[in-house]
Design a protein around this motif. Structure first.
Motif, PDB file in Angstrom:
ATOM      1  N   GLU A   1     -88.923 -78.615  37.493  1.00 19.34           N
ATOM      2  CA  GLU A   1     -88.358 -77.286  37.552  1.00 19.34           C
ATOM      3  C   GLU A   1     -88.682 -77.184  39.211  1.00 19.34           C
ATOM      4  O   GLU A   1     -89.082 -76.678  39.796  1.00 19.34           O
ATOM      5  CB  GLU A   1     -89.474 -76.642  37.485  1.00 19.34           C
TER       6      GLU A   1
ATOM      7  N   GLY B   1     -82.421 -73.994  40.072  1.00 23.27           N
ATOM      8  CA  GLY B   1     -82.512 -75.124  38.185  1.00 23.27           C
ATOM      9  C   GLY B   1     -82.961 -76.161  38.681  1.00 23.27           C
ATOM     10  O   GLY B   1     -82.091 -77.163  40.111  1.00 23.27           O
TER      11      GLY B   1
ATOM     12  N   CYS C   1     -80.729 -80.746  40.846  1.00 21.94           N
ATOM     13  CA  CYS C   1     -80.140 -79.297  41.795  1.00 21.94           C
ATOM     14  C   CYS C   1     -79.596 -78.115  41.555  1.00 21.94           C
ATOM     15  O   CYS C   1     -78.806 -78.694  41.702  1.00 21.94           O
ATOM     16  CB  CYS C   1     -81.107 -79.355  43.424  1.00 21.94           C
ATOM     17  N   TRP C   2     -79.534 -77.579  40.473  1.00 20.93           N
ATOM     18  CA  TRP C   2     -78.914 -76.233  40.401  1.00 20.93           C
ATOM     19  C   TRP C   2     -79.083 -75.672  41.298  1.00 20.93           C
ATOM     20  O   TRP C   2     -80.493 -74.343  40.424  1.00 20.93           O
ATOM     21  CB  TRP C   2     -78.661 -76.678  38.738  1.00 20.93           C
TER      22      TRP C   2
ATOM     23  N   ASP D   1     -81.291 -75.738  29.829  1.00 15.41           N
ATOM     24  CA  ASP D   1     -79.953 -76.064  30.565  1.00 15.41           C
ATOM     25  C   ASP D   1     -79.056 -76.442  31.799  1.00 15.41           C
ATOM     26  O   ASP D   1     -78.769 -77.770  32.373  1.00 15.41           O
ATOM     27  CB  ASP D   1     -79.152 -74.280  30.674  1.00 15.41           C
ATOM     28  N   ALA D   2     -80.185 -76.611  32.451  1.00 17.41           N
ATOM     29  CA  ALA D   2     -80.648 -77.600  33.976  1.00 17.41           C
ATOM     30  C   ALA D   2     -80.710 -78.731  34.330  1.00 17.41           C
ATOM     31  O   ALA D   2     -80.106 -79.784  34.145  1.00 17.41           O
ATOM     32  CB  ALA D   2     -81.753 -77.329  34.877  1.00 17.41           C
TER      33      ALA D   2
ATOM     34  N   GLY E   1     -73.708 -75.755  40.453  1.00 15.53           N
ATOM     35  CA  GLY E   1     -74.191 -74.292  40.040  1.00 15.53           C
ATOM     36  C   GLY E   1     -73.064 -73.902  41.179  1.00 15.53           C
ATOM     37  O   GLY E   1     -71.812 -74.906  42.047  1.00 15.53           O
TER      38      GLY E   1
ATOM     39  N   THR F   1     -78.429 -81.602  34.394  1.00 17.48           N
ATOM     40  CA  THR F   1     -78.472 -82.949  35.114  1.00 17.48           C
ATOM     41  C   THR F   1     -77.950 -84.308  34.416  1.00 17.48           C
ATOM     42  O   THR F   1     -77.923 -85.695  34.640  1.00 17.48           O
ATOM     43  CB  THR F   1     -80.252 -82.797  35.306  1.00 17.48           C
TER      44      THR F   1
END
Length: 315
Positions: A153, A134, A127-128, A104-105, A259, A109
């Motif tokens: 990650e 995430g 950057c979530w 999902d991240a 996020g 992105t």
């Protein structure tokens, strides 16, 4: 190409939409994520996709956990997922259409880098900032997932050596252990127990919340809450250290922050992170974009659709 459907599967909700080649999402459907395991989730995803188009050209799915080649490796935020699941294959069989699966991240992105705040990025990092941290990587304009699908990650980049804090992943010293909302909540309890002054619980209750949401953090920080400020200061430093390592390694041109926390705290918060990061860079004077994600809830569906479209064009 006919209709391409993007699906963003989260621990709480699922969002699906038809997404055009220029990134416009329409015909949205939102449902609560089932808690009965993979079979229930796959059934719902198929129903949602066919409600949008009963014969889609391609489907992309963003999943909240590590994935590789269409297979869910694990699902830490979903109930009943106890072993790897061939989600893409099972959905494709039901839909009679190609299905592409991404983290999902990563897909968030990709959506922002193609059609959102990071549009035009060549080398970018997403950057979530939510319950955890995430990350997603764009290298040479394309989503980069690495050998195992875990590239980017950011949340599990180690930032502490001497007395590392334990992360939810079981490892020690990860940036998520300092900047993820779940870990920050644990620190609130600890600092209050040690005599710190905070009104965060009262703010949470006044807002009718049962947890420290992003809006609770925003209010506490605005009020100058002692505990909230100390924890956020530490989170910003942890993120700055991790981001400096990523930028020094990859010479990124764009940093995208999404996020709940990033969207609530806005560009001022991103600017603080940039300020902490710059002194740690080999090339601090190089112009880079530091931006807040602009697609909102559509980041994931747009990115998932982009992933599906790219997979089909590569065939």
């Amino acid at each position: 190409m006919g209709t391409v459907v993007g699906v963003d599967l989260g621990g709480t909700n699922v969002l699906a939409a038809a997404v055009s080649s220029d990134g416009e999402a329409t015909d949205h459907i939102k449902e609560t994520t089932p808690t009965g395991g993979p079979d229930e989730v796959i059934e719902l995803l198929v129903e949602m996709v066919t409600s949008i188009d009963d014969s889609p050209a391609a489907v992309g799915v963003g999943f909240p956990g590590p994935v590789s080649q269409g297979v869910v490796i694990e699902a830490p935020n979903l109930a009943g997922w106890t072993e790897p699941v061939k989600l893409a294959k099972r959905m494709a069989k039901r839909l009679k259409a190609p299905v592409t699966l991404g983290n999902d991240a990563n897909v968030g992105t990709l959506g922002e880098a193609r059609h959102g705040a990071g549009a035009g990025a060549v080398n970018a990092l997403g950057c979530w900032m939510g319950t955890g941290i995430g990350g997603g990587l764009i290298i040479d304009g394309r989503l980069f997932e690495g050998q195992s699908g875990t590239a980017g990650e950011l949340g599990h980049v180690p930032v502490e050596m001497t007395s590392p804090r334990r992360c939810g992943c079981g490892r020690w010293g990860c940036v998520e252990a300092y900047a993820g909302r779940a870990s920050m909540r644990a620190m609130v309890d600890r600092l209050i127990a040690e005599g710190g002054s905070s009104e965060m619980v009262e703010i949470m209750e006044d807002k009718g919340k049962t947890r420290f949401t992003s809006s609770v953090w925003k209010k506490a920080l605005k009020n100058g809450d002692e505990v909230a400020t100390a924890i956020m200061d530490e989170a910003v430093i942890a993120l700055g250290i991790a981001l400096a390592g990523m930028i020094n390694t990859l010479d990124l041109d764009t940093l995208i922050f999404g996020g709940g926390l990033a969207e609530k705290l806005g560009q001022d918060h991103v600017d603080r992170i940039e300020e902490v990061t710059l002194p740690r860079l080999m090339a601090p004077d190089v112009k880079r974009r530091w931006v807040v994600a602009s697609l909102g809830d559509d980041s994931g569906v747009v990115g998932a659709a982009e992933l599906a479209r790219a997979a089909e064009q590569a065939v």
